[in-house]
Every structure is written in structure tokens, then in C-alpha cells.
Design a protein around this motif. Sequence first.
Motif, mmCIF file in Angstrom:
data_model
loop_
_atom_site.group_PDB
_atom_site.id
_atom_site.type_symbol
_atom_site.label_atom_id
_atom_site.label_comp_id
_atom_site.label_asym_id
_atom_site.label_seq_id
_atom_site.Cartn_x
_atom_site.Cartn_y
_atom_site.Cartn_z
ATOM 1 N N ILE A 63 3.692 5.812 -5.666
ATOM 2 C CA ILE A 63 3.588 5.898 -7.128
ATOM 3 C C ILE A 63 2.430 6.785 -7.551
ATOM 4 O O ILE A 63 2.573 7.657 -8.419
ATOM 5 C CB ILE A 63 3.427 4.477 -7.719
ATOM 6 C CG1 ILE A 63 4.693 3.660 -7.478
ATOM 7 C CG2 ILE A 63 3.118 4.544 -9.218
ATOM 8 C CD1 ILE A 63 4.536 2.183 -7.777
ATOM 9 N N SER A 64 1.273 6.588 -6.944
ATOM 10 C CA SER A 64 0.069 7.306 -7.395
ATOM 11 C C SER A 64 -0.009 8.730 -6.884
ATOM 12 O O SER A 64 -0.459 9.638 -7.605
ATOM 13 C CB SER A 64 -1.181 6.534 -6.973
ATOM 14 O OG SER A 64 -1.256 6.451 -5.551
ATOM 15 N N ASP A 65 0.451 8.971 -5.644
ATOM 16 C CA ASP A 65 0.259 10.276 -5.018
ATOM 17 C C ASP A 65 1.562 10.980 -4.647
ATOM 18 O O ASP A 65 1.530 12.081 -4.094
ATOM 19 C CB ASP A 65 -0.596 10.129 -3.748
ATOM 20 C CG ASP A 65 -1.957 9.514 -4.044
ATOM 21 O OD1 ASP A 65 -2.495 9.755 -5.152
ATOM 22 O OD2 ASP A 65 -2.469 8.771 -3.184
ATOM 23 N N GLU B 243 2.280 1.738 -3.470
ATOM 24 C CA GLU B 243 1.259 2.241 -4.396
ATOM 25 C C GLU B 243 0.963 3.716 -4.151
ATOM 26 O O GLU B 243 0.765 4.483 -5.105
ATOM 27 C CB GLU B 243 0.001 1.398 -4.268
ATOM 28 C CG GLU B 243 0.184 -0.028 -4.811
ATOM 29 C CD GLU B 243 -1.008 -0.919 -4.552
ATOM 30 O OE1 GLU B 243 -1.820 -0.582 -3.645
ATOM 31 O OE2 GLU B 243 -1.144 -1.959 -5.228
ATOM 32 N N ARG B 244 0.960 4.147 -2.890
ATOM 33 C CA ARG B 244 0.731 5.566 -2.583
ATOM 34 C C ARG B 244 1.891 6.418 -3.086
ATOM 35 O O ARG B 244 1.694 7.525 -3.576
ATOM 36 C CB ARG B 244 0.544 5.769 -1.080
ATOM 37 C CG ARG B 244 -0.775 5.278 -0.522
ATOM 38 C CD ARG B 244 -0.864 5.563 0.958
ATOM 39 N NE ARG B 244 -0.835 6.991 1.234
ATOM 40 C CZ ARG B 244 -0.465 7.521 2.399
ATOM 41 N NH1 ARG B 244 -0.038 6.733 3.371
ATOM 42 N NH2 ARG B 244 -0.490 8.824 2.576
ATOM 43 N N GLU C 275 4.531 -4.602 -9.456
ATOM 44 C CA GLU C 275 3.718 -5.819 -9.551
ATOM 45 C C GLU C 275 4.613 -7.034 -9.751
ATOM 46 O O GLU C 275 4.419 -8.080 -9.131
ATOM 47 C CB GLU C 275 2.711 -5.691 -10.694
ATOM 48 C CG GLU C 275 1.631 -4.647 -10.476
ATOM 49 C CD GLU C 275 0.540 -5.128 -9.531
ATOM 50 O OE1 GLU C 275 0.692 -6.222 -8.953
ATOM 51 O OE2 GLU C 275 -0.458 -4.411 -9.365
ATOM 52 N N LYS D 5 0.830 -1.211 0.000
ATOM 53 C CA LYS D 5 0.000 0.000 0.000
ATOM 54 C C LYS D 5 0.862 1.258 0.000
ATOM 55 O O LYS D 5 0.547 2.241 -0.688
ATOM 56 C CB LYS D 5 -0.943 -0.006 1.208
ATOM 57 C CG LYS D 5 -2.074 -1.022 1.094
ATOM 58 C CD LYS D 5 -2.932 -1.052 2.353
ATOM 59 C CE LYS D 5 -4.026 -2.108 2.226
ATOM 60 N NZ LYS D 5 -4.830 -2.221 3.484
#
Length: 564
Positions: free
Chosen positions: A371-373, A368-369, A442, A365
Amino acid sequence: MYRLDPRYAPAAQAVLGTGWQAVAAQLPYGRAVVAIDGPPTVDWSRLADRLAHELTGRGTPVTLLDVRTHYAPPALVRSRTERPEDADDPYFRKLADRPLDDLFENLPPAALPTEGLLLVYGPGAALVEHDVLWYADVPKRYAEAAVGAGETGANLGLPDEKPAFGRLFYIDWPMLDRHRDALARRLDGWLDMQHPDHPAWLDGAGLRATCAGMARRPVRTRPYFNSTPWGGHWAQRELGFDPDSRNTALGYELIAPEAGILIGTGPAAQAEVPFQLLCVLEPLSVLGAEAHARFGTSFPIRFDYLDTVGGGSLSVHCHPKESYMRERFGWDYTQHETYYLTLGGSDTKVYLGLREDADVDVFRKEVERAISDGVPMDPEDHVLAFPAEQGQLFMIPAGTPHASGAGNLVLEISATPYLYSLRFYDWLRPGADGNPRPLPYEHGFANLETGRRGEAVAHDLVQEPRTLREGSGWREEVIGALAEMFYEVRRFVLDAGAEAVDDTQGRFHILNVVEGDGVTVLTAAGDRHELAYAETLTVPAAVGPYTLRATGDGPVRVVKALVR
């Protein structure tokens, strides 16, 4: 002194020359079809123009045939060389296993001319029926530079398109390497095109004789360094590499698919040939019978430097497990690694393995944060950090998260596959183009070894040296061996002036001087090779007994790797 240009004399029967006039003099005077093959980054237009000029100047008519004008349409080349299953992966591809004739719908006709020579040139020229065959080459670092600069035609089979690294690494190089290797035993000449107005050349029989000789004595490949966003400056300051470049991050000491060997008598008369040719032409001598049976002609161990002195930390990443590497990416063996700290200290770090209390779902998580935010994370919340003490070896089996921190000079002793770094986190760092660096997380989580954590990491992967044997003023230690890894790392410790004896016993050795001035390597056959601090040397399996003699006034340490 570290040699930037280690060079070896050609075999006594070899013919080495320079310049287009000398090249033309090697070609027939009568009617013949001459094919000159090689990679797309050769300056083919210059080659054809200069060679035709010299040939006509001596009275030999020349007809030119550029095979690149006969390639299949780009869409057909792509459909033949690209796998549909790779289309959804923006990071990696499976290594291409296609033959080079996939570039053509129909091979161009090459009838014997009524007079003079028909010169067939370009990637795939050897597929056309011919009487004489040459191979023109530039080292792979030129291809990387051409793709990085966006030069049209740098990718194989697509002469009018802007290039892409994905095609270069995963499609072009595997196809070209297999094609070149298949030609090696019947080449009439080798043409080094690094200086297209003044090429160097070596006759084919002389090339093979020279490779046969080098496969039986110690040999050092030509080193070079690449820049990356995390790179440091140690190699610029200490070794004199590329002082005007951005940094010297990756030092290619011995990475067999890209390494070259200089053959010649001096800078003005030398040809660079791929190290891989030694493995193809003389596999038993170079690799030994057991390694050849297991790895074919793929040289399975690489040595390189990771220079973060004055730079930044590497990304936190892992490498594919063996089944994933084989099935998804097409390598027969995987990317086990080790880090040897040539320079480091208690205030610098190596990240390795999971913390005992690491929660993989939370780790994912946070990745992913980031990368995305763009939310920063602290890798030490999930990954262990060890002091990067000079002389320590860290074992990094596939699937283990790891990174070298800033301020280190790591000698990376690894399995040869090197194109699959499965990154989790890269410190929100932009790439050279200003965009965020790609993070194939991934793939990383699909390969993450979740069971290797806590105390087991320190016990299994950060090993204490174990003395294997010793003599007067020297000892040989095992500093890293793990059942799941096919190679191990040892270290010689020599007092000033001491001599240590060794024997390849049918297995190649790779040596690197990690402390001290250096050693002289003396073989039973009478060969002598000086090896200075930070240099890497391959001792082929055929060498047999040899001696390491410490040079300088102080103690010397030499790391050695070999297939188990």
C-alpha cells in the motif's frame, strides 16, 4: 436459453398501464392531496411537469409542492444521518437507522386546495398529510450509475450536492428501504420511472395481489451485470449481457436488496418492482416461519456471479465476523460465503485460508508495503491456493481470507450482506478512476480467522459431496455444510429426462442450473417454470412439494441453497 427479462403476468384483478395520460386517469377529479414518494434518482421534474400537463389538459387544476425544497440545510441533514464515529473510516459506515423525517426541519403544510389537486412529490412526500399515495421508483442500479457519473442530487436529502457512494450504500438505501417498506401496504399506485416519458404503472391493490401470487410460486428476478477492474467477459459472450461494456464482472442473479421482478405482458407494458416487496408483504409465504422469525423480512441468501474469464483475479479479502458486523456495521447477521465453480479448471485457482506456516505479522507488513510503497507481494506466501475444478464448492466462513483467481466463473452462494469486503491485497491494481483501489486492511486483520489454516482448510472448507437421498435417475447431494454457517448448499444430479421430487417443508429454496440445458420446475399447485443453464430461481417456502424434470438430451446438475 438464458432469459435477460424474466416476466410475470399481473394478478387478474390488477390494473397495469403505461403513459402519463393513463396515470392521470387514475387520480381524483375532485379536491385532493396526492403524494408521490420515491428515491432521489427518479426524474422528479419530468414527473411533475408531465403529470401536471395531463391533469390540466383534462380540466383539473394542479398545484405543485416539491418536498425537496423544504429539506433541512445540508449541514443539519448530515449531522442527523451521519455518525461521528464513522468520520475516521474512509471505507465503510454503519447502516443508517434514522427515519426519513430527519431530512426536514419542519414538514411543509399541505392544505386541501380550493380546487383541483395538490401534487406533493419527492423523497419523503408520504410524510405530508395526503389523500392518495403513489410510489415512483427506479431500480437501484440507476442510483449506482448516477453516483458514478457524479450527478448532482443523487444522494438523499442533498439535492444540490455531488453524490458519494458511501452515503448511497450505507445511509440512503437503508433509510429509503425502511420508508418504502412501511408504505407498501397502503400504496394506491406503483409508478416505474425507468422511461420517464413513458412510465409504467400498477394499481396498489393489484400490486399487493400480484405479490401475494408470486410469493406462492417459483419466481426469477431480473438479472444484470456490473463492471469492475477485475471483470471478465463470459457473460458478454455466452449470455449476451452488455456487449459494449468494459466487462461483466458481477452478475446480480438474486441479491435481495437490489433485485427486481418484472410484472407485465411484454417489454412495452411492464413494471419492475423490488423483490423485497414480496418479503415485506408476504414474509411467511416467501421465507417461511423459522427464517422470518430469525431474519425478519431480510431475505438472507444471495446468488451472484463472479466473472473473471478473460479478466483478473479478485482481491484477497475476508468478511466481518458476526459480532464485528453487528456492532461496527449494523447488520444482524454476517457475510458467510461459498464459491461454486460453474467454470474452472486445474490451471485456475481459488485462494482460501491461511497456509500452515503463515506468519500474520509478516503478512501484515507485506500488505502495508504494497500500500505505502507499491511493492508487489505473492498472496500464496500466506494464503493457500486450490485448483478451481469445475463443480467444486469452497466454503468461506466470515474471517477467512479468499479470492477467485483469473479465468473462473464463480457462482457465489452467500449470506445477503454484501457491502463489506475487507481487502488485504489487490495486485496493485488501479480502480476505474486510475487511483489505487481502497484497501481496508485494518478491518481485514481485525477479522482474520488465524486458526483456520493448513490441512484444516482442505478438510473443513473443500468438502466432498455426500449423497443425501436418491431415486430413479437422480440423486441429491450435500456439497457444503458447516456448523457456523446458517445455510447449506446441495446439488441435484439428474440423468437426461429424469425427475427428482422435493418439498420446501416451510423453508425457501434457491436453485441454479450449473450444468446441462436446464430443468422444468413443476409445483403441486400446478405452476410450471422453465429454468435454463446459469439461471437462478427462488422457490418460496409456501410452494411445498415440487418436481425437477431434466430437459435436453444430457444430464443436468442443479445447485440448491436453503437455510438450515
